[in-house]
Design a protein around this motif. Structure first.
Motif, PDB file in Angstrom:
ATOM      1  N   UNK A 265       7.312  -4.696   3.251  1.00 21.09           N
ATOM      2  CA  UNK A 265       8.168  -4.288   2.129  1.00 21.09           C
ATOM      3  C   UNK A 265       7.768  -5.093   0.889  1.00 21.09           C
ATOM      4  N   UNK A 266       6.477  -5.134   0.636  1.00 14.93           N
ATOM      5  CA  UNK A 266       5.920  -5.904  -0.467  1.00 14.93           C
ATOM      6  C   UNK A 266       4.882  -6.904   0.006  1.00 14.93           C
ATOM      7  N   UNK A 267       5.080  -7.470   1.185  1.00 15.05           N
ATOM      8  CA  UNK A 267       4.094  -8.356   1.803  1.00 15.05           C
ATOM      9  C   UNK A 267       3.455  -7.613   2.982  1.00 15.05           C
ATOM     10  N   UNK A 268       2.112  -7.506   2.967  1.00 14.00           N
ATOM     11  CA  UNK A 268       1.408  -6.753   3.997  1.00 14.00           C
ATOM     12  C   UNK A 268       0.332  -7.642   4.625  1.00 14.00           C
ATOM     13  N   UNK A 269       0.427  -7.812   5.949  1.00 16.19           N
ATOM     14  CA  UNK A 269      -0.464  -8.715   6.662  1.00 16.19           C
ATOM     15  C   UNK A 269      -1.494  -7.919   7.466  1.00 16.19           C
TER      16      UNK A 269
END
Length: 296
Positions: A265-269
């Motif tokens: 939700x904004x941070x993508x790993x």
């Protein structure tokens, strides 16, 4: 990546696959010594097989890139109040963020094992069975254009974000001294233009060393950052990389309510089983003692 310069060892051969517990008895008359097999005949280490060669990893990376593209298109429909860059002094227990105001949108990514796969040096280190060599890596940064490849779905993702009016920025621990080589590498991988100091931020651009926090804040001062992408937790906040941080605390930071509200939700790993701070984990860190089992 956090930084290849902190990478202690890329395990190879028996280090990952394991060897036989005991050799077979020697024959009475030893046969003539066979010529050593060429390095290319040996299999790569398991982690490299998975990340760079398996359809499982390709599908996972492609799905992550598709989610990023969809999220970007959705997020800009309603201007967010805040970016996804943590404000100075913010913690994962009480996260606050850099304000967006009327700034243009941006998505910020790590480069290595996030936008591109570094096939050249990874194969070299694995075939040689050597530890990471900064001198070799420096050569790679300067001359690797055309040998690194865009990860599955990355070109389509980057193009979709740009078409939506979102500036794509790389924030990487490649060095500022080799800026042109990194620009050339990203372009040759089909990812378009990245310009040092504008859409490419490198280690050495500030006094923070391998910490990307200062560079993230510099980007957030000019852009409403709606996406952060990386393969290491340090690509999101340096607080995950505090020296001597116990493994249990690092896990708690990455899985508490503040972080959970940001993942996907904004941070993508992105997956990276090849290198990272987790290499220091021991048996007790990975396997709880109360879950130990043995066959009878």
């Amino acid at each position: 990546m956090t930084t290849f310069r902190n990478w202690l060892l890329l395990a190879a051969g028996c280090g990952l696959a394991g060897c036989a517990a005991s050799p077979a008895p020697a024959p009475l008359t030893p046969p003539p010594a066979a010529a050593p097999a060429p390095a290319e005949a040996a299999k790569p280490p398991v982690a490299l097989q998975y990340l760079y060669g398996s359809p499982e990893a390709a599908a996972l990376v492609r799905a992550t890139n598709a989610r990023i593209a969809d999220y970007g298109a959705w997020r800009i429909r309603e201007r967010p109040k805040d970016s996804v860059v943590l404000a100075p002094g913010a913690t994962m227990d009480a996260p606050t963020f850099e304000p967006c105001g009327s700034k243009p949108f941006a998505a910020v990514f790590d480069a290595d094992e996030t936008l591109i796969w570094n096939l050249g040096p990874m194969r070299y280190f694995a075939e040689k069975g050597t530890a990471f060599d900064p001198k070799v890596w420096d050569q790679w940064e300067k001359t690797g254009a055309g040998k690194a490849i865009a990860m599955p779905g990355t070109v389509a993702m980057v193009n979709a974000l740009r078409a939506a009016g979102i500036t794509v920025i790389a924030n990487t621990n490649r060095t500022a001294a080799a800026a042109k080589g990194s620009e050339d590498t990203l372009r040759a991988a089909g990812l378009g233009e990245f310009r040092h100091g504008e859409t490419l931020f490198l280690m050495g651009d500030d006094t923070g060393g391998s910490s990307k926090d200062g560079r993230r804040r510099a980007i957030a001062s000019k852009y409403c950052v709606i996406i952060l992408g990386g393969d290491q937790l340090g690509d999101f906040s340096q607080q995950f990389n505090v020296k001597d941080l116990p493994a249990t605390q690092r896990m708690a930071l990455a899985t508490n309510a503040g972080a959970t509200a940001l993942w996907d939700k904004g941070w993508f790993l992105f997956p990276n089983p090849v290198y990272g701070p987790w290499e220091k984990l021991g048996w007790g860190d990975a396997f709880p003692s109360d879950k130990k089992w043995e066959p009878k």
